[in-house]
Structures are given as C-alpha cells and as structure tokens.
Scaffold this active site. Structure first.
Site, PDB file in Angstrom:
ATOM      1  N   ARG A 444       1.909   7.723  12.361  1.00  0.00           N
ATOM      2  CA  ARG A 444       0.462   7.939  12.227  1.00  0.00           C
ATOM      3  C   ARG A 444      -0.226   7.825  13.592  1.00  0.00           C
ATOM      4  NH1 ARG A 444      -4.272   4.895   8.743  1.00  0.00           N
ATOM      5  NH2 ARG A 444      -4.969   6.713   7.631  1.00  0.00           N
ATOM      6  N   LYS A 477      -9.397  -6.180   3.670  1.00  0.00           N
ATOM      7  CA  LYS A 477      -8.241  -5.357   3.301  1.00  0.00           C
ATOM      8  C   LYS A 477      -7.338  -5.294   4.532  1.00  0.00           C
ATOM      9  CE  LYS A 477      -7.263  -0.568   1.834  1.00  0.00           C
ATOM     10  NZ  LYS A 477      -7.944   0.697   1.496  1.00  0.00           N
ATOM     11  N   MET A 480      -1.306  -1.883   6.986  1.00  0.00           N
ATOM     12  CA  MET A 480      -0.126  -1.797   7.865  1.00  0.00           C
ATOM     13  C   MET A 480       0.445  -0.409   7.637  1.00  0.00           C
ATOM     14  SD  MET A 480       3.454  -2.255   8.021  1.00  0.00           S
ATOM     15  CE  MET A 480       4.613  -3.045   9.084  1.00  0.00           C
ATOM     16  N   ASN A 481       0.141   0.495   8.560  1.00  0.00           N
ATOM     17  CA  ASN A 481       0.325   1.911   8.230  1.00  0.00           C
ATOM     18  C   ASN A 481       1.503   2.622   8.868  1.00  0.00           C
ATOM     19  OD1 ASN A 481      -1.523   2.791   6.218  1.00  0.00           O
ATOM     20  ND2 ASN A 481      -3.170   2.259   7.625  1.00  0.00           N
ATOM     21  N   GLY A 529      -0.309   1.264   3.776  1.00  0.00           N
ATOM     22  CA  GLY A 529      -0.358   2.642   3.292  1.00  0.00           C
ATOM     23  C   GLY A 529      -0.226   2.612   1.780  1.00  0.00           C
ATOM     24  N   ASP A 535       5.062  -7.213  -2.330  1.00  0.00           N
ATOM     25  CA  ASP A 535       6.164  -8.130  -2.601  1.00  0.00           C
ATOM     26  C   ASP A 535       5.621  -9.542  -2.784  1.00  0.00           C
ATOM     27  OD1 ASP A 535       6.142  -9.531   0.111  1.00  0.00           O
ATOM     28  OD2 ASP A 535       6.457  -7.456   0.729  1.00  0.00           O
ATOM     29  N   GLU A 615     -21.628  10.684 -15.134  1.00  0.00           N
ATOM     30  CA  GLU A 615     -20.539   9.909 -14.514  1.00  0.00           C
ATOM     31  C   GLU A 615     -21.002   8.473 -14.246  1.00  0.00           C
ATOM     32  OE1 GLU A 615     -17.898  13.235 -12.111  1.00  0.00           O
ATOM     33  OE2 GLU A 615     -19.779  12.563 -11.218  1.00  0.00           O
TER      34      GLU A 615
HETATM   35  C1  GLA Z   1      -4.086   3.293   4.398  1.00  0.00           C
HETATM   36  C2  GLA Z   1      -4.645   2.655   3.144  1.00  0.00           C
HETATM   37  C3  GLA Z   1      -5.830   3.434   2.667  1.00  0.00           C
HETATM   38  C4  GLA Z   1      -6.881   3.454   3.752  1.00  0.00           C
HETATM   39  C5  GLA Z   1      -6.300   4.035   5.030  1.00  0.00           C
HETATM   40  C6  GLA Z   1      -7.238   3.872   6.174  1.00  0.00           C
HETATM   41  O1  GLA Z   1      -3.514   4.527   4.117  1.00  0.00           O
HETATM   42  O2  GLA Z   1      -3.672   2.544   2.165  1.00  0.00           O
HETATM   43  O3  GLA Z   1      -6.351   2.878   1.496  1.00  0.00           O
HETATM   44  O4  GLA Z   1      -7.353   2.151   3.968  1.00  0.00           O
HETATM   45  O5  GLA Z   1      -5.075   3.391   5.389  1.00  0.00           O
HETATM   46  O6  GLA Z   1      -6.722   4.369   7.357  1.00  0.00           O
END
Ligand code: GLA
Length: 734
Positions: A444, A477, A480-481, A529, A535, A615
């Site tokens: 990424r 939040k 870790m991507n 991600g 875990d 909605e």
């Molecule tokens: C990841 C997270 C998403 C969002 C993006 C932001 O993919 O899982 O929910 O927060 O990063 O870059």
C-alpha cells in the site's frame, strides 16, 4: 479442579464438561493420557497404553534391552525433538555444540488457586476463585534447560489455557529454535481438522477435512496473524455438528507468525501442535534468561461446535477482554471512510455527523486522512500531527463541533507504518524494517517501522499520546495495513535476527498496553485492513476488531459465521454501509444490512447527509432495536442456526439471554426463486418449560414446540431479505 495423585503420578484437570490428564511414566517421561468428556473421578487412564516393539521406533537408553517403550509410540504431553519421537516437535534447542535436540524429563508439579501471569503477553485473567493453575517443571539435563508447562483451568467455561516458559539454567548461552504453546496428542486419528481461512475482504471461512496421513497445517509468516489463516482451529469427530459430537477448539493468543499443525501418524494417532511459527524464529537465551511462549487456550465440547463456541465466547468476554470494556456499553458509531476515504475537510465531516445523534448514533469516527500530508494513501504515515488545512483550528476545534452535536469522537491511527513521503522517514530512514543491501518492498505504498525497537516505539507513542491528549477522544481505531517484508532490525546483531518477528509483536503489545494505561477510558478497535489481525492476542488490548474491509451484507454472513466459531459478537466490528457495496457491487436492502451489522459491534459507514428520509427512518429504527436488545446481542448466548456456505435459502442465527427468557433470531434469505418451499425454523436454546410470544404476537408457543417443531418462516420475495424474530417468555408455565 486440578488433582495430583502421588501414587499414580497423574495430574487430572476437570472442567465442567471436560477432563484432561497427564502422567509421569517410565524414566520421568510425561505422557498425555486423556482429553475428552468429563469423567467423574481421576482414575489413571494410562491403562489404555500398550507396550510393543515397533520397528523403527527407538527406545531411550535407560530402557536398556526393553524394546517396548518408545517416545514415538506413546502420546506425549509436550513433544521433544531428535530423541526418538518423529512426530511434530514442540521444542527445538540449538546447543553450543550445534546439536538441535531436546529431551525433557519430569521434575515436579505444583497446584495453586488463581491464574498465572505472563509478562508482556496477552493472557486470560480472572479471580482467584475462578481459576486454578498447574505448573509442571521439566528438565533437559544435558542442555541445562528447564521447561515450565503452565495450565490455567477456568472450570465454568471449560477453558484450559496453556503457556510455556523455557529457562536456561546452565552457564552458556543456548538458542531456542522452536517453542510451541500447545501440544495435544490423541490416541485416535479419525478426526476432522477445521481451519478458518481466506483473504483480505473474505476472512475466516471455515474449511473442514479429515485428517490424512502426515502433517497438515495453517500458519502465518506475514508478521501479523493474517487474513489468510486464523490462529484458531478445531479437531472433531467426523460426525460432529452444531449440536452433537466431540470437538476440541484451540486458540493461540498471538498476533504474529503462528503455526497450527495437525499430524496423523503411522499408528493412527493424531497430534496438534500450535504456537509461534518456527519460520525465521530463533531466540538466544543467555544463562538465567527465560523465554515465554504465548498463551494457548482449549475448549473440549462433547456436544458440538455450538457449545464450544459459546464457552469460548463467555471466556473471551469475561476473562480476556479487560476492564472497563468487559462490561461497559459501547457506543453505536458512524465512520466516514467508505463515504469520503481520505478526501475530506472538517466541514464535510460535520455534515456527515450532523444528523447522526438524532438517528441514535453516538460516536463519530474520523478515519484515515487527518494527519501530515495525507490526501491519499501515498504520503503522511508517520507524521501524527493534525493537518490544519483540512481541520482548521486543529483537532480540538473539530472535536468540540462534533461534541456540540451530542456525539463522542473517535480517531484512526496506524502507528506501525511510515510512508517514504513523510517527515518521519526523511529524518529516520533507518527506522524501518529493512535488510542491508536490499531495497524494501512496499505494501500500500508504505513501509513498516521497526516496532521491535523501543526508541522507535517511544517516538511514535510520544506523537500519538500528544494527539490523544489534545482533545476529548473516546475511541481509537488502530490499523495495520500491510504484511511485513525484509524483516531485519538494525538494533540486533546478526545472530539474533531470528528474534525480530516476535520482538515486533511484543513491541505492538507494549505500545497497546501503554495506550491502555494512559487512556483507560478510550475504546480501542483493532484493525489490519479489516480482519488481518483478528486474534485473541489483540483482543486483550483492543476489545473489538474491525472484522473485514468487506461490508457487503451477504459476504459478511460468511465472514461473521466463520469468526463466530471462536470470537463473540461483542468483538466483531460490523457496520451498515451504502449500496452498491464498494467491495462487491452488490445491492442489498438496508434492513438486511442492519440485521447483519447488528450481530457485531454495530455502526454505520456512509454519508448520512446523502441518505433519503426513508433510509434515515430505517437507521433510526435499527439503532433503537440494537439499543433495546443490546445486552441480549452482546452478552447473550450465540447459536448458529444455519451454515451460509451450505444453505442457499437462508442464513439464520440467534442470541439467547442467560435465563433463556428472551431470544433474538436474525435471518437473511438467499436469492429468491419461484415456487419457494414453506420452511420452519427450529429455534434453539429456549426453556422447554416456558411459553413464548414471537414478535409480540397473540399466540403463545411452548419452548419445546419452537425448538422441536419450529416457527414457520414467511415467504420473503426478493433477494437477500432480512428479518428478525424477538421471542419473549410469558410468566405462565406450560
Ligand atoms: C484499512 C481499514 C479501513 C480504513 C482504511 C483507511 O483498510 O480496514 O477501514 O480505515 O484502512 O486507510
């Protein structure tokens, strides 16, 4: 209850529904004698073992001329290496001579009330009254190594935890090359092995197959527990199902490289070994030093997967998640990520949040894009300073605006990562994991910071702490991507590079613990991600984890189904998002999306300012239903009523209150076809002696009737329709 019988030299661990036993056998070898349904007493179960001279199964030298005793043929409690047992090893030592053997013999055991503690690692916890600990000491005399096997027994929830400590009691350094947390031998091999596998945006799909001869395993070498395989596996009877059959679930409380391997051997025995992945792992133990392997936890259910899952769920909710989040109500949130990605301003965020409180949403989450020069995912990671062009007046100004609307505020971070286009990388290019002489791979478009290093963590923590202290923030939040590559640390000598993967995870845990300590009121949601680090290790620090980046309701049925085998609903991050879904392009009704996300931590991930009045009305109703049934959903017992991988007509599941007086059944239909059958759904977990009303209707049904004869399902034309049945007991007895 843990019982040591000095005469038989057996240790028997009883939980409510299971019994586990080991025995000190000839030559002080510790054998595993039983794990299965609860036995009334603690009889010595080694009568099951038969001695025989098996070809090519060596005998320990103490056996002299006796050719009937071999480590290769008896079930071991913690398997050794290179001394006669050719099955999966649990431990491997590299001694100064270069030899790679380990030979463990029993020294002593000790039983006490309460639960052992693992320094710097996640572990189940609880009161003295709830837990008992068994500590067994084994020794390899030649290697001058002591191995402590720790067992925690949480009787009520059928949970047996395990951890392993390896101590160098000699006077020269040695190397640990493998150190599993759990070894479980079975004197049978007619078992199925279930693992939970997938990919980014399709995590934890169960796969079940009979054990075949040889070794079958799942693992991660990505540095995180991974989207691809989960550190939770099941071994079970071939006939085991939701409500029947013997099954064994095993989870590893670890967020990095793991391995779960099952072996069916030549004599139709089976062995499960689970723990740190030996891939690229070595650990130098100086004289006196101790290595602690991560905790594993097992549940044996004689009554199928449902009971196994419910026991894991209870134990995770009450004895893994820590205060205050074990009991505190969590807010319904709205996150703007799928609506704007990193392209937003403070005004745009406020627009999205404006109507949220009126609809019943309680917390606004500002996702990725608020810091450094982060306008897309190519820059900014590592610079945890507010981008004032996007948020004029800084974080505090935005938080005050959100709070003025009547909402709490949450923020996104990704502390382990850095972009090359960042101030941090320009100042400290050597802070990333990278191998000298090689160019680092990007994921990424970002690199991974060397979180095995205290100085790197301190720097990032300083920045994050300043951000979290600068405004009234109630949620984080933690993302870790990418997976790790070029794993090498400038802070360790060549001979210790095998420690980096594990030290990285220990660094993540240390960072998370600091955040918890400094900001105990902040709810941290884990994320990698989506579900790349879902875990038991992370759950100790982050009481909920974003289940998947795939928010499509139909795919979520599968992802949440698989996840539920080990992890409770209260830990699964789940949101209603806009359609067509960004991941699958599928259009599902809003009601359906609500029904699915409600079986998670619940929230929304869309631009509320673009929602139609209809909605909005649905959102209002969904938030109200979720809040009304909050305890039932989050704390109730979970029943999987159908398998979305098998049943194309509908997927159903249920939450039942502990007193069995209330239940909420959720159901989502599949694709609609002509001439649909009339179906009845058998409800589970009710009290057969009580009478229940369904959705407040006029008819009273016996609990036994609803469970055995079932409740008639309406025909719901259209694809993927969602519905819920609220079932409530009347006082009158049948
Ligand atoms: C990841 C997270 C998403 C969002 C993006 C932001 O993919 O899982 O929910 O927060 O990063 O870059």
């Amino acid at each position: 209850m843990i019982l040591y019988n000095a005469q038989d030299k057996t240790c028997t661990l009883h939980t409510r529904n299971s019994t586990y036993q080991m025995k000190v056998w000839d030559y002080h070898i510790l054998l595993h004698t039983y794990y299965g349904p609860r036995l009334a007493g603690s009889d010595d179960l080694s009568y099951l073992f038969r001695r025989s001279d098996r070809g090519f199964s060596p005998n320990p030298s103490e056996a002299g001329g006796d050719r009937t005793f071999s480590l290769d043929t008896f079930p071991q409690e913690y398997s050794t290496c290179g001394v006669g047992d050719y099955r999966l090893p649990s431990i491997e030592l590299e001694l100064p001579s270069g030899s790679r053997t380990a030979d463990l013999r029993y020294i002593k055991c000790e039983i006490r009330r309460g639960k052992y503690v693992l320094e710097g690692l996640p572990a189940f916890h609880g009161d003295e009254e709830e837990w008992e600990t068994l500590r067994i000491v084994l020794r390899d005399a030649a290697a001058q190594v002591e191995v402590e096997l720790l067992y925690g027994v949480l009787e009520e929830y059928d949970l047996i935890t395990r951890a392993v400590l390896v101590r160098n009691v000699g006077d020269t350094a040695i190397r640990l090359c493998r150190c599993a947390s759990l070894c479980l031998d079975f004197t049978r091999a007619d078992l199925d092995f279930i693992t939970f596998n997938g990919a980014h945006v399709m995590e934890r799909c169960p796969s079940r197959a009979p054990l075949r001869p040889g070794i079958q395993s799942v693992d991660s070498v990505r540095g995180a527990s991974s989207h691809q395989h989960n550190p939770f596996v099941v071994l079970c009877d071939k006939t085991a199902g939701e409500d029947c059959g013997l099954c064994y679930g095993a989870m590893l409380l670890y967020s990095g490289n793991f391995q779960a391997a099952a072996e069916r051997d030549q004599f139709e025995n089976a062995r499960l070994v689970m723990g740190l992945n030996p891939y690229h792992f070595t650990w130098t133990l100086e004289p006196g030093a101790v290595f602690t392997a991560p905790e594993a936890a097992m549940v044996c259910s004689p009554a199928g997967f449902g009971q196994m899952s419910r026991q894991f769920h209870r134990a995770i909710r009450k004895n893994l998640i820590r205060d205050p989040w074990a009991d505190r109500r969590k807010p319904v949130l709205i996150n703007h990520w799928e609506a704007t990605e990193a392209d937003f301003t403070a005004d745009r965020l406020v627009d999205i949040a404006r109507e949220a409180p009126e609809l019943g949403l309680e917390l606004f989450v500002m996702d990725d894009g608020w810091f450094g020069r982060r306008n897309d995912d190519n820059a900014g990671l590592g610079d945890w300073l507010v981008n004032e062009e996007k948020l004029p007046g800084g974080l505090e100004a935005l938080v005050e605006r959100i709070k003025a609307l009547g909402m709490e505020f949450g923020i996104w971070i990704e502390p382990e990562m850095v972009n090359e286009d960042s101030e941090l990388y320009r100042a400290h290019p050597d802070w990333t994991l990278n191998v000298p002489g090689r160019k680092s791979s990007r994921g990424r478009n970002q690199l991974v910071l060397d979180f095995s290093r205290g100085d790197v963590r301190d720097h990032i923590y300083g920045q994050i702490k300043a951000v979290l202290s600068s405004a009234d923030i109630s949620y984080v939040k933690w993302d870790m991507n990418r997976s790790l590559t070029e794993v090498w640390s400038a802070a360790l000598p060549a001979g210790r590079q095998g420690e980096v993967y594990h030290r990285y995870v220990l660094g993540v845990y240390e960072f998370a613990e600091r955040m918890r300590r400094d900001f105990p009121h902040i709810l941290i949601e884990g994320c990698a991600g989506g579900g790349g680090r879902f875990d038991g290790g992370m759950l100790y620090y982050t009481p909920q984890i974003w289940c998947s980046d795939n928010t499509d309701a139909v795919d979520r049925l599968r992802i949440q189904y698989g996840t539920s085998f080990c992890y409770p609903v209260s830990t699964m991050g789940a949101h209603v998002s806009a359609v067509p879904n960004g991941c699958t392009g599928r259009v599902t009704p809003m009601e359906t999306r609500g029904v699915v996300a409600m079986s998670g931590t619940f929230g929304y991930e869309m631009d509320l300012s673009k929602c139609t009045p209809e909605e909005k009305e649905i959102i209002r109703r969904q938030a109200a239903i979720f809040k009304e049934h909050y305890d039932l959903i989050q704390d109730g017992d979970y029943y999987r009523l159908s398998d979305p991988f098998q049943n194309g007509r509908f997927t159903a599941w249920e939450h039942v209150s502990h007193d069995r007086r209330e239940a909420l059944v959720s159901l989502v239909t599949g694709q609609f076809h002509g001439a649909p059958p009339f179906l009845a759904l058998q409800i589970r977990g009710l009290d057969p002696a009580l009478r229940y009303r369904v959705n407040g209707g006029g008819t009273l049904y016996g609990g036994d009737v609803l469970m055995r004869a079932g409740y008639p399902l309406p025909i719901l034309p259209g694809d993927y329709q969602g519905m819920q049945l609220y079932i409530q007991a009347e006082d009158e007895q049948v």
